[in-house]
Design an enzyme around this catalytic site. Structure first.
Site, short mmCIF file in Angstrom:
data_model
loop_
_atom_site.label_atom_id
_atom_site.label_comp_id
_atom_site.label_asym_id
_atom_site.label_seq_id
_atom_site.Cartn_x
_atom_site.Cartn_y
_atom_site.Cartn_z
N ARG A 1 7.12 -7.04 -9.22
CA ARG A 1 5.67 -6.83 -9.36
C ARG A 1 5.37 -5.37 -9.71
O ARG A 1 4.30 -5.06 -10.22
CB ARG A 1 4.96 -7.16 -8.03
CG ARG A 1 4.80 -8.65 -7.77
CD ARG A 1 4.01 -8.87 -6.51
NE ARG A 1 2.89 -7.94 -6.47
CZ ARG A 1 2.48 -7.29 -5.39
NH1 ARG A 1 3.08 -7.47 -4.25
NH2 ARG A 1 1.45 -6.48 -5.44
N ARG B 1 -5.72 -4.95 5.20
CA ARG B 1 -6.31 -4.48 3.94
C ARG B 1 -7.70 -5.04 3.65
O ARG B 1 -7.91 -5.81 2.70
CB ARG B 1 -5.36 -4.76 2.77
CG ARG B 1 -4.02 -4.07 2.96
CD ARG B 1 -3.12 -4.21 1.79
NE ARG B 1 -3.47 -3.31 0.71
CZ ARG B 1 -2.71 -3.14 -0.36
NH1 ARG B 1 -1.59 -3.80 -0.49
NH2 ARG B 1 -3.06 -2.31 -1.31
N PRO B 2 -8.69 -4.67 4.48
CA PRO B 2 -10.06 -5.15 4.26
C PRO B 2 -10.69 -4.54 3.00
O PRO B 2 -10.15 -3.60 2.43
CB PRO B 2 -10.80 -4.68 5.51
CG PRO B 2 -10.01 -3.52 6.02
CD PRO B 2 -8.58 -3.76 5.61
N ASP C 1 3.44 4.68 -0.83
CA ASP C 1 4.29 3.82 -1.66
C ASP C 1 5.73 4.34 -1.75
O ASP C 1 6.62 3.65 -2.22
CB ASP C 1 3.70 3.68 -3.07
CG ASP C 1 2.47 2.78 -3.07
OD1 ASP C 1 2.22 2.10 -2.07
OD2 ASP C 1 1.75 2.76 -4.09
N ARG D 1 -3.86 -8.19 -4.92
CA ARG D 1 -5.09 -7.67 -4.34
C ARG D 1 -5.96 -6.90 -5.34
O ARG D 1 -7.18 -6.83 -5.18
CB ARG D 1 -4.77 -6.74 -3.17
CG ARG D 1 -4.15 -7.42 -2.00
CD ARG D 1 -4.07 -6.45 -0.87
NE ARG D 1 -5.32 -5.71 -0.75
CZ ARG D 1 -6.40 -6.13 -0.12
NH1 ARG D 1 -6.39 -7.30 0.47
NH2 ARG D 1 -7.48 -5.39 -0.07
N CYS E 1 -2.03 -9.25 3.69
CA CYS E 1 -0.90 -8.83 2.88
C CYS E 1 0.16 -8.37 3.87
O CYS E 1 -0.18 -7.92 4.96
CB CYS E 1 -1.45 -7.75 1.96
SG CYS E 1 -0.41 -6.43 1.51
N LYS F 1 1.36 1.24 -13.11
CA LYS F 1 0.75 -0.04 -12.74
C LYS F 1 -0.62 0.20 -12.08
O LYS F 1 -1.61 -0.45 -12.43
CB LYS F 1 1.66 -0.78 -11.76
CG LYS F 1 1.00 -1.95 -11.05
CD LYS F 1 1.95 -2.67 -10.12
CE LYS F 1 2.06 -2.12 -8.73
NZ LYS F 1 0.95 -2.39 -7.83
N ASN F 2 -0.65 1.14 -11.15
CA ASN F 2 -1.88 1.34 -10.37
C ASN F 2 -3.00 2.02 -11.17
O ASN F 2 -4.14 2.01 -10.74
CB ASN F 2 -1.58 2.15 -9.10
CG ASN F 2 -0.82 1.30 -8.09
OD1 ASN F 2 -0.65 0.10 -8.28
ND2 ASN F 2 -0.36 1.93 -7.02
N ASP G 1 -14.14 -3.76 3.16
CA ASP G 1 -15.46 -3.37 3.66
C ASP G 1 -16.02 -2.13 2.98
O ASP G 1 -17.23 -2.04 2.72
CB ASP G 1 -15.38 -3.16 5.19
CG ASP G 1 -14.33 -2.14 5.59
OD1 ASP G 1 -13.21 -2.20 5.04
OD2 ASP G 1 -14.62 -1.27 6.44
N LEU G 2 -15.17 -1.16 2.65
CA LEU G 2 -15.67 0.08 2.03
C LEU G 2 -16.19 -0.19 0.62
O LEU G 2 -17.20 0.38 0.20
CB LEU G 2 -14.58 1.15 2.00
CG LEU G 2 -14.03 1.57 3.37
CD1 LEU G 2 -12.84 2.51 3.22
CD2 LEU G 2 -15.13 2.24 4.19
C1 UD1 Z 1 -3.82 1.50 -3.71
C2 UD1 Z 1 -2.53 1.21 -4.44
C3 UD1 Z 1 -1.38 1.03 -3.44
C4 UD1 Z 1 -1.30 2.24 -2.52
C5 UD1 Z 1 -2.64 2.53 -1.87
C6 UD1 Z 1 -2.65 3.80 -1.04
C7 UD1 Z 1 -3.35 0.03 -6.39
C8 UD1 Z 1 -3.44 -1.23 -7.15
N1 UD1 Z 1 -2.72 -0.02 -5.21
O1 UD1 Z 1 -4.12 0.35 -2.91
O2 UD1 Z 1 -0.17 0.90 -4.19
O3 UD1 Z 1 -0.35 1.98 -1.49
O4 UD1 Z 1 -3.66 2.67 -2.89
O5 UD1 Z 1 -2.26 4.88 -1.81
O6 UD1 Z 1 -3.82 1.06 -6.84
N2 UD1 Z 1 -9.17 0.22 3.62
C9 UD1 Z 1 -10.17 -0.23 4.45
N3 UD1 Z 1 -11.30 -0.76 3.87
C10 UD1 Z 1 -11.46 -0.84 2.53
C11 UD1 Z 1 -10.43 -0.37 1.68
C12 UD1 Z 1 -9.28 0.16 2.26
O7 UD1 Z 1 -10.05 -0.17 5.66
O8 UD1 Z 1 -12.50 -1.34 2.07
C13 UD1 Z 1 -7.94 0.78 4.22
C14 UD1 Z 1 -6.72 -0.09 3.87
O9 UD1 Z 1 -6.58 -1.17 4.76
C15 UD1 Z 1 -5.58 0.90 4.00
C16 UD1 Z 1 -6.22 2.21 3.53
O10 UD1 Z 1 -7.63 2.02 3.62
O11 UD1 Z 1 -5.18 1.01 5.34
C17 UD1 Z 1 -5.83 2.60 2.13
O12 UD1 Z 1 -6.23 1.60 1.22
P1 UD1 Z 1 -6.65 1.89 -0.29
O13 UD1 Z 1 -6.59 3.36 -0.55
O14 UD1 Z 1 -7.93 1.18 -0.55
O15 UD1 Z 1 -5.47 1.20 -1.07
P2 UD1 Z 1 -5.58 0.19 -2.28
O16 UD1 Z 1 -6.60 0.66 -3.25
O17 UD1 Z 1 -5.66 -1.21 -1.77
#
Ligand code: UD1
Length: 416
Positions: free
Chosen positions: A396, A121-122, A304, A92, A116, A22-23, A124-125
């Site tokens: 999902r 889950r911002p 996960d 998301r 969520c 899925k991811n 910003d990055l």
């Molecule tokens: C993806 C996976 C999810 C998995 C996660 C971590 C998909 C669709 N989902 O989610 O199943 O649990 O990777 O392996 O691929 N963060 C920030 N700012 C940002 C982006 C992220 O602070 O702009 C933080 C998030 O809040 C979180 C951490 O970084 O605490 C990891 O997030 P991220 O690696 O971005 O996960 P996703 O891509 O959302």
């Protein structure tokens, strides 16, 4: 509201085949709009989040057709605004359209994904990286709007190796002017799969799978055909089924390399794990022992898998400490496991799990995808019957979960 009714499982000996990831499929489907011609993606799992992504692609003007697990996307003329709050807020990963839309249309407006259950889950990055590449970002009234005359290659250092930010930036950079270097990039296999797909469309990405990714922008990309990698989280979940039920299960369609962090933990808790080509056999007929777990970005133990493995530890011999470092609120399964007799104490980002002899069936509620999987696992080890509501969360991320468990010999019914 649908629910699963699950009975305690006896030790099983069987095999199961996992589907496409899925991811990996979600960003790859988002990336199809980067191309000027149609792409066919194979092994796309049949899941609600995938359905929502296909719906969003249609809203953007793409023609989408589906034949079993193959999806063809053709996008001649793009609309650049994803204004459907309902669709965007339902998953998301919709935000993964930001990078490709900006690269293709030079503007994009997407409803800001909300919070969520597992944390804030911002994004910003994602936005900081796009700004380095020349995008002007505006946020207001629940939307993010990004515009640029052109995207220009940039040096981007991610404060955290975010999977989604790495993917969004790779997609945007693939059509930008010049070279983009993403440092402290995520190294997850799903990032590598996306890079392989973009390169098959004529892109120029190197270093995916390491923490420095170099993307040299190209003029245009042409559609291609790609098969999505197998779902390592689904595979890890069936390995957990073997561990919690004392079974031997052969899991087919896996990339054993992607499962290393999980198989290392399975061996530590006393399971015998054998790899052979594209399959993994987990033999957990010996008693499962406690082990400490700390979630980390790949190749660390995946967040996960934290909830499912907390369920295993709740019936393992001894006490385990489980530390969640990726998400701020990912212990929502714990109170439900405790209702089934688990002995767990939470202290901030750590859970202390004292293994009990057995759990008892109860009425419990899945609050998010992996928490739901943890409850199904606990139900397999619980005396009597467990009724799990909120199964839309489970569905999902797991296609035909109940059918696959039934084929192994589990007594699980989906009740409407
Ligand atoms: C993806 C996976 C999810 C998995 C996660 C971590 C998909 C669709 N989902 O989610 O199943 O649990 O990777 O392996 O691929 N963060 C920030 N700012 C940002 C982006 C992220 O602070 O702009 C933080 C998030 O809040 C979180 C951490 O970084 O605490 C990891 O997030 P991220 O690696 O971005 O996960 P996703 O891509 O959302």
């Amino acid at each position: 509201m649908s629910k699963f009714v699950v009975e305690k499982a006896r030790a099983m000996d069987g095999s199961v085949t996992v589907g496409g990831s899925k991811n990996a499929a979600l960003p790859i489907l988002a990336a199809t709009i980067l191309a000027d011609s149609s792409s066919t993606i194979n092994d796309v799992p049949d899941l609600a989040d995938i359905g929502s992504m296909l719906e969003l692609l249609r809203c953007l003007g793409a023609t989408v057709s589906k034949d079993k697990n193959s999806v063809t996307v053709s996008c001649k003329k793009l609309l650049c605004d994803v204004t459907s709050y309902e669709l965007v807020s339902s998953f998301r990963a919709s935000f993964l359209l930001m990078g490709p839309l900006l690269a293709k249309c030079k503007k994009a407006k997407i409803s800001l994904p909300g919070g969520c259950p597992i944390g804030a889950r911002p994004v910003d990055l994602h936005l900081k990286g796009l700004a380095y590449m020349g995008a002007k970002i505006n946020q207001g009234h629940g939307y993010v709007e990004a515009k640029c005359k052109k995207l220009t290659g940039a040096d981007i250092y991610l404060d955290f190796p975010s999977v989604g930010a790495t993917e969004n930036l790779m997609m945007a950079a693939s059509l930008a002017d010049g070279q983009t270097v993403i440092e402290n990039a995520a190294v997850e296999p799903e990032v590598v799969d996306l890079a392989n797909f973009i390169n098959s469309m004529g892109g120029n990405i190197s270093g995916a799978g390491t923490d420095t990714i170099k993307v040299t922008g190209v003029e245009s990309l042409k559609g291609s055909s790609h098969t999505v990698i197998p779902d390592r989280i689904e595979a890890g979940t069936f390995a957990a089924v073997a561990a919690i039920t004392g079974s031997r299960i052969q899991i087919n369609n896996v990339v054993t390399e992607h499962l290393k962090p999980i198989t290392a933990k399975l061996k530590e808790i006393g399971a015998d794990v054998k790899e052979s080509g594209g399959s993994l056999t987990v033999d957990a007929r010996a008693k499962i022992k406690a082990a400490n777990i700390k979630t980390l970005p790949y190749p660390g133990f995946p967040t996960d898998m934290q909830a499912p493995y907390t369920a295993i530890m709740s019936v393992a011999e001894g006490t385990s400490i489980i530390v969640e470092t990726i998400f701020e609120n990912r212990f929502l399964h714990v109170p439900e496991l405790m209702r089934m007799g688990a002995k767990i104490k939470i202290d901030g980002r750590a859970a202390v799990v004292e293994g009990v002899k057995s759990l008892t069936g109860a009425k419990v509620r899945a609050t998010d995808l992996r928490a739901g999987a943890a409850l199904v696992l606990a139900a397999l080890a619980a005396d009597g019957e467990t009724e799990i509501s909120g199964i839309e969360h489970i569905e999902r991320g797991y296609s035909e979960f109940d059918t696959k468990l039934q084929s192994l010999g589990v007594n699980i019914e989906r009740m409407e």
